[in-house]
Write an enzyme that holds these catalytic residues in place. Structure first.
Site, PDB file in Angstrom:
ATOM      1  N   GLU A  45      10.404  -1.278 -52.539  1.00  7.42           N
ATOM      2  CA  GLU A  45       9.886  -1.084 -51.175  1.00  7.42           C
ATOM      3  C   GLU A  45       9.864  -2.442 -50.456  1.00  7.42           C
ATOM      4  O   GLU A  45       9.211  -3.382 -50.913  1.00  7.42           O
ATOM      5  CB  GLU A  45       8.471  -0.511 -51.234  1.00  7.42           C
ATOM      6  CG  GLU A  45       7.942  -0.153 -49.853  1.00  7.42           C
ATOM      7  CD  GLU A  45       6.497   0.366 -49.872  1.00  7.42           C
ATOM      8  OE1 GLU A  45       5.660  -0.226 -50.580  1.00  7.42           O
ATOM      9  OE2 GLU A  45       6.234   1.365 -49.179  1.00  7.42           O
TER      10      GLU A  45
ATOM     11  N   GLU B  88      -2.568   7.342 -52.743  1.00 13.34           N
ATOM     12  CA  GLU B  88      -1.303   7.515 -52.013  1.00 13.34           C
ATOM     13  C   GLU B  88      -0.668   6.145 -51.906  1.00 13.34           C
ATOM     14  O   GLU B  88      -1.302   5.194 -51.446  1.00 13.34           O
ATOM     15  CB  GLU B  88      -1.554   8.124 -50.629  1.00 13.34           C
ATOM     16  CG  GLU B  88      -1.841   9.611 -50.667  1.00 13.34           C
ATOM     17  CD  GLU B  88      -0.727  10.435 -51.308  1.00 13.34           C
ATOM     18  OE1 GLU B  88       0.437   9.978 -51.314  1.00 13.34           O
ATOM     19  OE2 GLU B  88      -1.022  11.515 -51.836  1.00 13.34           O
TER      20      GLU B  88
ATOM     21  N   LYS C  48     -13.859   0.301 -47.446  1.00 12.41           N
ATOM     22  CA  LYS C  48     -13.340  -1.059 -47.635  1.00 12.41           C
ATOM     23  C   LYS C  48     -11.949  -1.091 -47.013  1.00 12.41           C
ATOM     24  O   LYS C  48     -10.966  -0.672 -47.635  1.00 12.41           O
ATOM     25  CB  LYS C  48     -13.281  -1.358 -49.134  1.00 12.41           C
ATOM     26  CG  LYS C  48     -13.363  -2.783 -49.544  1.00 12.41           C
ATOM     27  CD  LYS C  48     -12.469  -3.768 -48.846  1.00 12.41           C
ATOM     28  CE  LYS C  48     -11.073  -3.863 -49.388  1.00 12.41           C
ATOM     29  NZ  LYS C  48     -10.198  -4.770 -48.590  1.00 12.41           N
TER      30      LYS C  48
ATOM     31  N   CYS D 204       4.571   3.931 -44.363  1.00  9.67           N
ATOM     32  CA  CYS D 204       4.886   4.394 -45.708  1.00  9.67           C
ATOM     33  C   CYS D 204       6.023   5.400 -45.666  1.00  9.67           C
ATOM     34  O   CYS D 204       6.764   5.553 -46.627  1.00  9.67           O
ATOM     35  CB  CYS D 204       3.660   5.003 -46.363  1.00  9.67           C
ATOM     36  SG  CYS D 204       2.913   6.284 -45.376  1.00  9.67           S
TER      37      CYS D 204
HETATM   38  P1  NAP Z   1      -2.451  -3.043 -50.920  1.00 10.64           P
HETATM   39  O1  NAP Z   1      -2.188  -4.475 -51.019  1.00 10.64           O
HETATM   40  O2  NAP Z   1      -2.293  -2.206 -52.135  1.00 10.64           O
HETATM   41  O3  NAP Z   1      -3.939  -2.897 -50.337  1.00 10.64           O
HETATM   42  C1  NAP Z   1      -4.524  -1.646 -50.040  1.00 10.64           C
HETATM   43  C2  NAP Z   1      -6.034  -1.776 -50.076  1.00 10.64           C
HETATM   44  O4  NAP Z   1      -6.454  -2.051 -51.412  1.00 10.64           O
HETATM   45  C3  NAP Z   1      -6.561  -2.931 -49.224  1.00 10.64           C
HETATM   46  O5  NAP Z   1      -7.790  -2.568 -48.665  1.00 10.64           O
HETATM   47  C4  NAP Z   1      -6.740  -4.024 -50.254  1.00 10.64           C
HETATM   48  O6  NAP Z   1      -7.660  -5.024 -49.862  1.00 10.64           O
HETATM   49  C5  NAP Z   1      -7.268  -3.221 -51.414  1.00 10.64           C
HETATM   50  N1  NAP Z   1      -7.151  -3.891 -52.714  1.00 10.64           N
HETATM   51  C6  NAP Z   1      -6.411  -4.955 -53.047  1.00 10.64           C
HETATM   52  N2  NAP Z   1      -6.599  -5.259 -54.349  1.00 10.64           N
HETATM   53  C7  NAP Z   1      -7.468  -4.367 -54.844  1.00 10.64           C
HETATM   54  C8  NAP Z   1      -8.053  -4.139 -56.118  1.00 10.64           C
HETATM   55  N3  NAP Z   1      -7.774  -4.886 -57.172  1.00 10.64           N
HETATM   56  N4  NAP Z   1      -8.928  -3.114 -56.257  1.00 10.64           N
HETATM   57  C9  NAP Z   1      -9.205  -2.316 -55.222  1.00 10.64           C
HETATM   58  N5  NAP Z   1      -8.693  -2.487 -53.979  1.00 10.64           N
HETATM   59  C10 NAP Z   1      -7.822  -3.489 -53.796  1.00 10.64           C
HETATM   60  O7  NAP Z   1      -1.532  -2.361 -49.787  1.00 10.64           O
HETATM   61  P2  NAP Z   1      -1.276  -2.865 -48.300  1.00 10.64           P
HETATM   62  O8  NAP Z   1      -0.368  -4.037 -48.341  1.00 10.64           O
HETATM   63  O9  NAP Z   1      -2.555  -2.968 -47.573  1.00 10.64           O
HETATM   64  O10 NAP Z   1      -0.518  -1.607 -47.659  1.00 10.64           O
HETATM   65  C11 NAP Z   1       0.859  -1.403 -47.749  1.00 10.64           C
HETATM   66  C12 NAP Z   1       1.189  -0.390 -48.827  1.00 10.64           C
HETATM   67  O11 NAP Z   1       0.521   0.823 -48.539  1.00 10.64           O
HETATM   68  C13 NAP Z   1       2.664  -0.036 -48.875  1.00 10.64           C
HETATM   69  O12 NAP Z   1       3.066   0.023 -50.217  1.00 10.64           O
HETATM   70  C14 NAP Z   1       2.735   1.338 -48.238  1.00 10.64           C
HETATM   71  O13 NAP Z   1       3.815   2.132 -48.645  1.00 10.64           O
HETATM   72  C15 NAP Z   1       1.435   1.910 -48.683  1.00 10.64           C
HETATM   73  N6  NAP Z   1       1.032   3.035 -47.847  1.00 10.64           N
HETATM   74  C16 NAP Z   1       1.095   4.290 -48.385  1.00 10.64           C
HETATM   75  C17 NAP Z   1       0.757   5.396 -47.609  1.00 10.64           C
HETATM   76  C18 NAP Z   1       0.806   6.793 -48.183  1.00 10.64           C
HETATM   77  O14 NAP Z   1       0.172   7.681 -47.633  1.00 10.64           O
HETATM   78  N7  NAP Z   1       1.519   7.016 -49.271  1.00 10.64           N
HETATM   79  C19 NAP Z   1       0.333   5.211 -46.286  1.00 10.64           C
HETATM   80  C20 NAP Z   1       0.299   3.915 -45.784  1.00 10.64           C
HETATM   81  C21 NAP Z   1       0.631   2.830 -46.579  1.00 10.64           C
HETATM   82  P3  NAP Z   1      -7.121  -6.408 -49.248  1.00 10.64           P
HETATM   83  O15 NAP Z   1      -6.458  -6.088 -47.979  1.00 10.64           O
HETATM   84  O16 NAP Z   1      -8.351  -7.188 -49.100  1.00 10.64           O
HETATM   85  O17 NAP Z   1      -6.164  -6.970 -50.277  1.00 10.64           O
END
Ligand code: NAP
Length: 493
Positions: free
Chosen positions: A384, A249, A174, A283
């Site tokens: 962040e 992560e 997903k 990230c």
């Molecule tokens: P996000 O909003 O948390 O979304 C991540 C994934 O989760 C997306 O596929 C999202 O789908 C899905 N999702 C949303 N709501 C959900 C729910 N209730 N249940 C299950 N899945 C759900 O994060 P993002 O904005 O895409 O990414 C940015 C974040 O990722 C930042 O905080 C960044 O630091 C972090 N990040 C961390 C790392 C690491 O390795 N630590 C690496 C890269 C990024 P939708 O897109 O459809 O909402």
């Protein structure tokens, strides 16, 4: 507009509801990238069923045979590297050089994981019992949900999928709603490589519905998630409630400490790259710099000069350093944080505006922004932002600098610039992050080393390195009594 489908059980199919949504290029808001399926709980259920059906065949394929598929995927990705890199830039917005680097990173992890096909070792050990052989063996975890963010739409899925596949799991993928084209390309690569139908299933669409359905489905054995701390924490808690293996992560607020004895030129290069490369949407991006007071003024002058030299534009232009933010949500959030910083009393030393005029009107452009004289209790110091915004702090010595570095809830990556080995080791031993750099940016990592964070940045087993294979397998302990006589000795447990 090209319409793309879900990939379930080896077939490209429409969502059960027939609903779709569009994705647009962040550098050209009206240029459509494509139309994608709005999947629902029903599509998630169909994908899980396909994965369940495919699981025994794939799990029983000898690991070197699974590796052969991964090696073919590696070759196909190499052939399609430029096309995939351009898809990343068109869909996510990052500069094309960064996108090419991302494809290379994905290839590295596929190569690394494929090599594991001949190295999936357990261990044998002498038993305390006579005529007994004791050893361990690794078994696939089962059906795994892979949920990924938009900021590395090829590399992050690849660094979950490749280890999961070599270990014999079947997957439901997903991707983030804003980057489904990259996900489609990845699925195409594995399809062409000959991955059996149902071993990898792709469903696009809103995370809240589909993601929750995957966690709650008893046919799913584990979830590998990367994304925000908010969503990751909720998923982890939900998974714990049904005793599901989850790795998450999550976010970061990565700091560089710049000590007075450091090579200033090298530090400036690493900090500017860390803060503004990929528009700060990594990230591991540098979002804080903590500077020893003796070199504070010199550093700020150099930082502002270099920031002013950055070229902002469409990432497809190879001369561009800072490209647009990924979409309206990101654009609004970053500008809101810049407003918060100004209200909190930090000194807006550079940038701070959404760019307008000419090509800037077509995309989500925000100037590279620097706040100086930031104090650790401000929101811009703790939360962040995930954009091209750097906060600069003054510290009287290393001890105070480490205190500031550790004062946030996150603990993903960090760095110190110094020539003093004693101070470098004091830092390495006390900084609260999962990845620590010395005289290098906070960015990135190598695929054969573990990647992940402490505190609110990560929970569950680490990704990449040999640790990656631990999450995607269950270790089974085997005792074989090959003696003829019935055992007389007492059992201990
Ligand atoms: P996000 O909003 O948390 O979304 C991540 C994934 O989760 C997306 O596929 C999202 O789908 C899905 N999702 C949303 N709501 C959900 C729910 N209730 N249940 C299950 N899945 C759900 O994060 P993002 O904005 O895409 O990414 C940015 C974040 O990722 C930042 O905080 C960044 O630091 C972090 N990040 C961390 C790392 C690491 O390795 N630590 C690496 C890269 C990024 P939708 O897109 O459809 O909402």
């Amino acid at each position: 507009m090209t319409a793309y489908k879900n990939y379930i059980g080896g077939q490209w199919v429409e969502s059960v509801s027939g609903r779709t949504y569009q994705v647009y290029n962040p550098a050209h808001k009206t240029e459509a990238v494509g139309e994608f399926q709005t999947s629902s709980v029903d599509d998630a259920g169909a994908a899980v069923a396909a994965a369940r059906e495919a699981l025994p065949g794939w799990a029983n394929t000898p690991a070197p045979g699974r590796a052969a598929v991964l090696f073919r995927a590696l070759e196909i990705m190499g052939r399609r590297a430029e096309e995939i890199a351009r898809a990343i830039t068109t869909e996510e917005g990052k500069p094309i050089g960064d996108a090419r680097g991302e494809v290379r990173r994905a290839m590295n992890i596929i190569e690394y994981a494929a090599g594991e096909g001949r190295r999936m070792f357990g261990y044998t050990t002498p038993s305390e019992l006579p005529n007994t052989v004791a050893y361990t063996v690794k078994r696939p975890l089962g059906v795994v949900g892979v949920i990924t963010p938009w900021n590395f739409p090829i590399a992050i899925p690849a660094w979950k999928m490749a280890p999961a596949l070599i270990c014999g799991n079947a997957l439901v993928f997903k991707p983030a709603s804003s980057t489904p084209l990259c996900a489609v390309k990845l699925a195409e690569v594995f399809e062409e490589a000959g991955l059996p139908p149902g071993v990898l299933n792709l469903i696009t669409g809103p995370g809240a519905q589909v993601g929750n359905a995957l966690v709650e489905d008893p046919r799913v054995n584990g979830i590998s998630f990367t994304g925000s701390t908010e969503i990751g924490t909720a998923l982890y808690a939900r998974g714990a409630g049904v005793l599901k293996k989850v790795q998450a992560e999550m976010g970061g607020k990565n700091a560089v400490i710049l000590l007075s004895d450091a090579d200033m030129d090298k530090a400036l290069g690493g900090i500017v790259q860390g803060a503004f490369g990929s528009t700060g949407q990594r990230c591991t991006a540098t979002s804080r710099v903590i500077v020893e007071e003796a070199v504070y003024d010199e550093f700020v002058a150099g930082l502002l000069e270099r920031t002013a030299g950055l070229r902002v534009g469409d990432g497809i232009d190879p001369e561009v350093d800072v490209s647009p933010l990924c979409g309206q949500g990101q654009y609004d959030k970053v500008l809101e944080y810049i407003g918060v910083g100004a209200e909190e009393g930090a000194n807006l030393a550079y940038g701070g505006r959404g760019l307008t005029g000419g090509e800037y009107d077509e995309g989500y452009y925000v100037e590279p922004t620097v706040f100086t004289d930031v104090s650790p209790d401000m929101r811009i110091a703790k939360e962040e932002i995930f954009g091209p915004v750097l906060t600069v702090f003054k510290a009287k010595d290393l001890e105070e600098a480490i205190e500031i570095s550790n004062s946030v809830e996150f603990g993903l990556s960090s760095s110190v610039y110094t020539r003093d080995l004693t101070r470098a080791f004091e830092y390495i031993n006390t900084v609260e992050t999962g990845m620590v750099h010395v005289n290098a940016p906070t960015l990135g990592g190598e695929v054969h080393l573990p990647f992940g964070g402490l505190k609110s940045s990560g929970v569950g087993q680490r990704e990449q390195g040999t640790e990656a294979f631990d999450f995607f397998t269950e270790t089974i302990t085997v005792y074989i009594d090959h003696g003829e006589a019935a055992r007389q000795q007492a059992r201990f447990i």
